[in-house]
Design a protein around this motif. Structure first.
Motif, PDB file in Angstrom:
ATOM      1  N   GLY A  24       0.611 -90.586 -21.538  1.00  0.00           N
ATOM      2  CA  GLY A  24       0.234 -89.210 -21.262  1.00  0.00           C
ATOM      3  C   GLY A  24       1.430 -88.272 -21.306  1.00  0.00           C
ATOM      4  N   LEU A  25       1.182 -87.054 -21.753  1.00  0.00           N
ATOM      5  CA  LEU A  25       2.238 -86.043 -21.837  1.00  0.00           C
ATOM      6  C   LEU A  25       1.691 -84.706 -21.352  1.00  0.00           C
ATOM      7  CD1 LEU A  25       5.206 -85.677 -22.959  1.00  0.00           C
ATOM      8  CD2 LEU A  25       4.127 -84.685 -24.988  1.00  0.00           C
ATOM      9  N   VAL A  26       2.230 -84.221 -20.229  1.00  0.00           N
ATOM     10  CA  VAL A  26       1.850 -82.905 -19.695  1.00  0.00           C
ATOM     11  C   VAL A  26       2.826 -81.877 -20.254  1.00  0.00           C
ATOM     12  CG1 VAL A  26       1.565 -81.487 -17.642  1.00  0.00           C
ATOM     13  CG2 VAL A  26       0.910 -83.910 -17.598  1.00  0.00           C
ATOM     14  N   LEU A  27       2.302 -80.890 -20.952  1.00  0.00           N
ATOM     15  CA  LEU A  27       3.150 -79.868 -21.566  1.00  0.00           C
ATOM     16  C   LEU A  27       3.488 -78.804 -20.523  1.00  0.00           C
ATOM     17  CD1 LEU A  27       1.265 -79.467 -24.973  1.00  0.00           C
ATOM     18  CD2 LEU A  27       3.286 -80.855 -24.484  1.00  0.00           C
ATOM     19  N   TRP A  46      -0.314 -90.664 -27.789  1.00  0.00           N
ATOM     20  CA  TRP A  46       0.014 -89.727 -26.710  1.00  0.00           C
ATOM     21  C   TRP A  46      -1.177 -88.814 -26.436  1.00  0.00           C
ATOM     22  CZ3 TRP A  46       4.403 -89.909 -23.827  1.00  0.00           C
ATOM     23  CH2 TRP A  46       5.437 -90.740 -24.298  1.00  0.00           C
ATOM     24  N   LEU A  47      -1.645 -88.884 -25.193  1.00  0.00           N
ATOM     25  CA  LEU A  47      -2.671 -87.952 -24.734  1.00  0.00           C
ATOM     26  C   LEU A  47      -1.932 -86.721 -24.223  1.00  0.00           C
ATOM     27  CD1 LEU A  47      -5.688 -88.755 -22.352  1.00  0.00           C
ATOM     28  CD2 LEU A  47      -4.815 -86.494 -22.879  1.00  0.00           C
ATOM     29  N   VAL A  48      -2.026 -85.646 -24.989  1.00  0.00           N
ATOM     30  CA  VAL A  48      -1.295 -84.418 -24.679  1.00  0.00           C
ATOM     31  C   VAL A  48      -2.211 -83.467 -23.918  1.00  0.00           C
ATOM     32  CG1 VAL A  48      -0.189 -82.393 -25.699  1.00  0.00           C
ATOM     33  CG2 VAL A  48       0.223 -84.669 -26.671  1.00  0.00           C
ATOM     34  N   LEU A  49      -1.690 -82.956 -22.805  1.00  0.00           N
ATOM     35  CA  LEU A  49      -2.477 -82.052 -21.972  1.00  0.00           C
ATOM     36  C   LEU A  49      -1.621 -80.871 -21.557  1.00  0.00           C
ATOM     37  CD1 LEU A  49      -5.132 -81.525 -20.385  1.00  0.00           C
ATOM     38  CD2 LEU A  49      -4.138 -82.821 -18.493  1.00  0.00           C
ATOM     39  N   LEU A  78      -3.872 -79.119 -27.757  1.00  0.00           N
ATOM     40  CA  LEU A  78      -3.165 -79.372 -26.505  1.00  0.00           C
ATOM     41  C   LEU A  78      -4.047 -80.058 -25.461  1.00  0.00           C
ATOM     42  CD1 LEU A  78      -1.041 -76.122 -26.287  1.00  0.00           C
ATOM     43  CD2 LEU A  78      -0.702 -78.198 -27.636  1.00  0.00           C
ATOM     44  N   ILE A  79      -5.181 -80.569 -25.906  1.00  0.00           N
ATOM     45  CA  ILE A  79      -5.980 -81.532 -25.151  1.00  0.00           C
ATOM     46  C   ILE A  79      -6.448 -82.539 -26.197  1.00  0.00           C
ATOM     47  CG2 ILE A  79      -7.827 -79.780 -25.161  1.00  0.00           C
ATOM     48  CD1 ILE A  79      -7.557 -82.897 -22.893  1.00  0.00           C
ATOM     49  N   THR A  80      -5.513 -83.399 -26.614  1.00  0.00           N
ATOM     50  CA  THR A  80      -5.704 -84.238 -27.809  1.00  0.00           C
ATOM     51  C   THR A  80      -4.993 -85.574 -27.639  1.00  0.00           C
ATOM     52  OG1 THR A  80      -5.948 -82.373 -29.344  1.00  0.00           O
ATOM     53  CG2 THR A  80      -5.135 -84.423 -30.281  1.00  0.00           C
ATOM     54  N   ILE A  81      -5.600 -86.619 -28.169  1.00  0.00           N
ATOM     55  CA  ILE A  81      -4.919 -87.913 -28.301  1.00  0.00           C
ATOM     56  C   ILE A  81      -4.342 -87.981 -29.712  1.00  0.00           C
ATOM     57  CG2 ILE A  81      -5.180 -90.419 -28.346  1.00  0.00           C
ATOM     58  CD1 ILE A  81      -7.500 -90.107 -26.368  1.00  0.00           C
TER      59      ILE A  81
END
Length: 394
Positions: free
Chosen positions: A206-209, A290-293, A332-335
């Motif tokens: 997971g990656l929190v922007l 990477w699940l980007v959020l 920006l809500i994507t795997i």
């Protein structure tokens, strides 16, 4: 004549400075997931590859590599004969590219990066994993390639063969632990490849922007407290349910602000916004998905994340949501799957740093959100007040 004495002072050579250490993808010759089928007649290998590809192609993008045997044909095809280096023909249902240059390993990996599995004729090409056919009429040929049997994962016995060759046993010390079946046992062979592909599903991180400048808002959106804690930590805690590891993406100058119990990942592609954050994550671990959020999604909930993860398609470049406002994918809500890394770099090399543009122009798994409000982001004080009122009502 008196000889002159010449004193030569040798310059001290500086120690060789190595290149920057990078995390390299777990590639073989062509791909992460590659098998060479070796030890059988080329016709047998082609038929076996056809069976496997037919069984896998509905779920995975399969590629096959072989070498032509028409050595007597030396005339270059199409416009290559006139001196072109690349000749493309757009057919009705496929595209053909004839290329006159050599393919080294770097070019091969780039070419096959979109695939999920590569199968090669091992009589001509080496891969990091092998399927070995035990056939009497190819004994001598296989023995010449015994040194290539570095990672044998399946042994197939041809008709009338009851045992593995002694030289194979010597080359493969753990041969007794390797599955052995008849080459005619198609179901077992296909089950082997299916199970391997399932086991190769990339780990999801997971990656929190949280590295944005928040210029329109006027303060760091990731630090705003919507749910009892700063949003970047709230988002990271939600991702922990679905991800192996979770990191907070930030600028280098922000890193000291991040709590120690929340691992941070500073941008190494500076000045590119979210695009640089995604690339930085892949640079850190190129074999993970990477699940980007984004940290400006105060209405995001676990149900929306769970649906995204459960709908993940590893054969696609990415799994994402469609924006209810624009109908475009929400980057920006994507795997983002590992195969998107070279694609992102390719777009950057062409002068584009918009992750949405990559999704629009790539094969993605695009979902409709069950709760469209969860995709609402906050960029201005006016939007913030609206969401405050909505949360208060709920």
């Amino acid at each position: 004549m008196k000889k002159r004495e010449v004193n030569v002072t040798l310059k001290e050579h500086k120690p060789h400075e190595k290149h920057t250490a990078l995390s390299r993808p777990a590639f073989g010759t062509f791909h992460r997931n590659e098998w060479a089928i070796v030890g059988g007649h080329c016709t047998v290998i082609k038929l076996l590859a056809d069976q496997v590809i037919s069984a896998l192609s509905s779920a995975y993008k399969c590629a096959y590599i072989d070498t032509a045997h028409n050595d007597d044909i030396t005339v270059l095809p199409g416009r290559l004969a006139s001196g072109a280096v690349l000749d493309m023909v757009d057919q009705v249902n496929y595209r053909r590219l004839d290329y006159s240059g050599d393919f080294n390993n770097f070019k091969l990996r780039e070419t096959f990066s979109f695939a999920d599995i590569v199968i090669a004729n091992g009589n001509h090409h080496e891969c990091k994993a092998q399927v070995v056919i035990i056939a009497e009429n190819k004994r001598a040929s296989l023995q010449k390639r015994a040194s290539q049997l570095t990672n044998v994962q399946l042994i197939l016995l041809s008709e009338n063969m009851q045992d593995v060759f002694d030289f194979v046993k010597e080359a493969v010390p753990n041969w007794q632990q390797i599955p052995i079946c008849s080459i005619n046992d198609t179901d077992t062979i296909i089950s082997f490849f299916k199970s391997k592909m399932l086991s190769f599903k990339p780990v999801l991180n997971g990656l929190v922007l949280a590295g944005g400048q928040s210029r329109r808002m006027g303060f760091d959106k990731g630090s705003f407290n919507w749910h009892g804690k700063p949003q970047r930590y709230y988002a990271a805690d939600m991702l922990k349910t679905f991800c192996s590891e979770v990191y907070i993406s930030c600028r280098t100058d922000q890193q000291a602000e991040i709590k120690n119990d929340y691992p941070s990942l500073p941008d190494t592609f500076a000045g590119l916004g979210p695009y640089g954050a995604i690339l930085s994550a892949f640079r850190y671990n190129p074999d993970s998905a990477w699940l980007v959020l984004a940290s400006d999604l105060p209405l995001m909930d676990e149900q929306t994340l769970r649906f995204l993860v459960n709908s993940r398609n590893i054969s696609s470049v990415a799994t994402t949501y469609k924006s209810p406002q624009t109908g475009l994918p929400e980057p920006l809500i994507t795997i983002w799957e590992p195969k998107s890394y070279p694609l992102l770099l390719s777009f950057l090399a062409q002068g584009y740093s918009c992750p949405r543009k990559v999704l629009i122009n790539s094969e993605c798994n695009i979902l409709n959100a069950m709760n469209p409000d969860a995709l609402t982001n906050v960029n201005t004080p006016e939007e913030m007040e609206r969401i405050k009122n909505l949360l208060h009502q709920n």
